[in-house]
Design a protein around this motif. Structure first.
Motif, PDB file in Angstrom:
ATOM      1  N   ASN A 165     -44.557 -56.719 -22.044  1.00 38.88           N
ATOM      2  CA  ASN A 165     -43.337 -55.962 -21.826  1.00 38.88           C
ATOM      3  C   ASN A 165     -43.136 -54.929 -22.925  1.00 38.88           C
ATOM      4  O   ASN A 165     -43.720 -55.032 -24.018  1.00 38.88           O
ATOM      5  N   ASN A 166     -42.305 -53.943 -22.628  1.00 43.81           N
ATOM      6  CA  ASN A 166     -41.920 -52.978 -23.650  1.00 43.81           C
ATOM      7  C   ASN A 166     -41.047 -53.675 -24.697  1.00 43.81           C
ATOM      8  O   ASN A 166     -40.121 -54.409 -24.352  1.00 43.81           O
ATOM      9  N   ILE A 167     -41.349 -53.431 -25.960  1.00 42.58           N
ATOM     10  CA  ILE A 167     -40.607 -54.028 -27.067  1.00 42.58           C
ATOM     11  C   ILE A 167     -39.868 -52.926 -27.809  1.00 42.58           C
ATOM     12  O   ILE A 167     -40.484 -51.978 -28.298  1.00 42.58           O
ATOM     13  N   THR A 168     -38.549 -53.044 -27.870  1.00 42.47           N
ATOM     14  CA  THR A 168     -37.741 -52.123 -28.669  1.00 42.47           C
ATOM     15  C   THR A 168     -37.332 -52.861 -29.935  1.00 42.47           C
ATOM     16  O   THR A 168     -36.581 -53.836 -29.881  1.00 42.47           O
ATOM     17  N   ASN A 169     -37.858 -52.404 -31.055  1.00 46.93           N
ATOM     18  CA  ASN A 169     -37.572 -53.033 -32.341  1.00 46.93           C
ATOM     19  C   ASN A 169     -36.594 -52.138 -33.094  1.00 46.93           C
ATOM     20  O   ASN A 169     -36.958 -51.056 -33.560  1.00 46.93           O
ATOM     21  N   TYR A 170     -35.339 -52.608 -33.224  1.00 44.40           N
ATOM     22  CA  TYR A 170     -34.311 -51.799 -33.864  1.00 44.40           C
ATOM     23  C   TYR A 170     -34.448 -51.778 -35.385  1.00 44.40           C
ATOM     24  O   TYR A 170     -33.837 -50.927 -36.048  1.00 44.40           O
ATOM     25  N   ALA A 171     -35.218 -52.706 -35.935  1.00 49.50           N
ATOM     26  CA  ALA A 171     -35.307 -52.821 -37.390  1.00 49.50           C
ATOM     27  C   ALA A 171     -36.666 -52.413 -37.943  1.00 49.50           C
ATOM     28  O   ALA A 171     -36.905 -52.566 -39.138  1.00 49.50           O
ATOM     29  N   ALA A 172     -37.551 -51.902 -37.097  1.00 48.43           N
ATOM     30  CA  ALA A 172     -38.896 -51.556 -37.566  1.00 48.43           C
ATOM     31  C   ALA A 172     -38.860 -50.394 -38.551  1.00 48.43           C
ATOM     32  O   ALA A 172     -39.635 -50.359 -39.507  1.00 48.43           O
ATOM     33  N   ASN A 173     -37.960 -49.431 -38.335  1.00 53.21           N
ATOM     34  CA  ASN A 173     -37.813 -48.304 -39.250  1.00 53.21           C
ATOM     35  C   ASN A 173     -36.628 -48.549 -40.181  1.00 53.21           C
ATOM     36  O   ASN A 173     -35.656 -49.215 -39.809  1.00 53.21           O
ATOM     37  N   VAL A 174     -36.696 -47.993 -41.357  1.00 59.26           N
ATOM     38  CA  VAL A 174     -35.633 -48.221 -42.340  1.00 59.26           C
ATOM     39  C   VAL A 174     -34.359 -47.473 -41.975  1.00 59.26           C
ATOM     40  O   VAL A 174     -33.269 -47.860 -42.397  1.00 59.26           O
TER      41      VAL A 174
END
Length: 291
Positions: A165-174
């Motif tokens: 599935n598509n993963i949206t990571n809200y914390a991957a970028n600072v």
């Protein structure tokens, strides 16, 4: 008589020698496979210790060492002991089909878990959205991923579903950007409003100054001048900054005489009678005379 006795003794000695040789060979193969598995485990430990959770890495290395012993047993020890591999392959093929049908989802989840661990698109503590499940990653195992949703629900997702599935990571970028669209009335000073909003952002201790926030007139709407605002904030604090600054901007604009536009609508009735026509007719005659 003596010849017969000598043959018997020689045969027994030969049997013991063969048995000793077989035991030595089997022990040697097992020891070599254990040493090879240990060496490879130490190498993988150095390579993967920063990419995988310690518990998962330990499970993977144990599985690999047992696999070495299994391969050595099937391809070296059993043929040496005279076991026909063809019969084992037939039995193993049937057993493999049964286990494949029964455990294909488990194998798929296991392989997906290994790839997720190596690729690391998510980690424990990240705020994510996977298959419309938005929340915080609580745990990642080789079989499943645990998410605690923002409303406190416990969601267990199979790793195959996570991986495909598509993963949206809200914390991957600072840093993370948020936006406002603020409408002010046409009789308000748009340049003054832009200056006030920029000052609020500059005075905020958490909102980023680089990347530079942008504030500009975006659109002249029917009943408002729309000011578009883009602000960057730390990914861990963006929601609190977003909710706080919006209210501060609204209050500060009103304190400085800038009116926030409210939606309004003028309704005309096609068959309505003007009020003055109700009171009197065109020639001064009352439409509804007293009876």
């Amino acid at each position: 008589m003596n010849n017969t006795l000598n043959d018997t003794v020689f045969s027994s000695l030969s049997g013991y020698s063969i048995l000793f040789f077989r035991i030595t060979f089997v022990a040697s193969v097992v020891i070599i496979s254990i040493i090879a598995g240990k060496v490879l485990s130490m190498y993988l430990m150095r390579v993967l210790q920063d990419k995988m959770d310690r518990k998962q890495l330990s499970m993977l290395l144990k599985l690999m060492r047992y696999s070495f012993i299994f391969v050595a047993t099937v391809f070296f020890i059993l043929p040496f002991m005279g076991v026909e591999l063809s019969s084992l392959l037939v039995a193993g093929g049937v057993l493999g089909i049964i286990l494949g049908i029964a455990g294909q989802s488990i194998v798929a989840n296991l392989i997906s878990g290994i790839f997720l661990t190596l690729e690391r698109p998510i980690k424990i503590g990240d705020q994510v959205n996977i298959d419309n499940n938005a929340g915080v990653i609580e745990d990642i195992t080789l079989i499943s991923t645990i998410i605690r949703t923002f409303d406190g629900l416990y969601v267990r997702l199979p790793n195959e579903k996570v991986f495909t599935n598509n993963i949206t990571n809200y914390a991957a970028n600072v840093a993370r950007r948020f936006e406002y669209l603020i409408g002010i009335t046409y009789d308000s000073d748009a340049d003054k409003a832009i200056g006030i909003i920029k000052g609020i952002i500059d005075d905020d201790p958490i909102a980023f100054k680089n990347p530079t926030p942008t504030v500009f007139v975006d659109k002249l709407d029917d009943n408002a001048v729309n000011i578009f605002v883009r602000i960057w904030a730390p990914s861990t604090e963006w929601y609190s900054v977003k909710t706080r600054l919006l209210w501060v901007i609204k209050k500060t604009l009103e304190e400085n005489g800038i009116k926030v536009a409210l939606p309004h609508r003028t309704v005309w009735f096609a068959n309505s009678i003007p009020a003055n026509a109700v009171e009197s007719g065109e020639n001064g005659t009352a439409i509804f005379p007293n009876q």
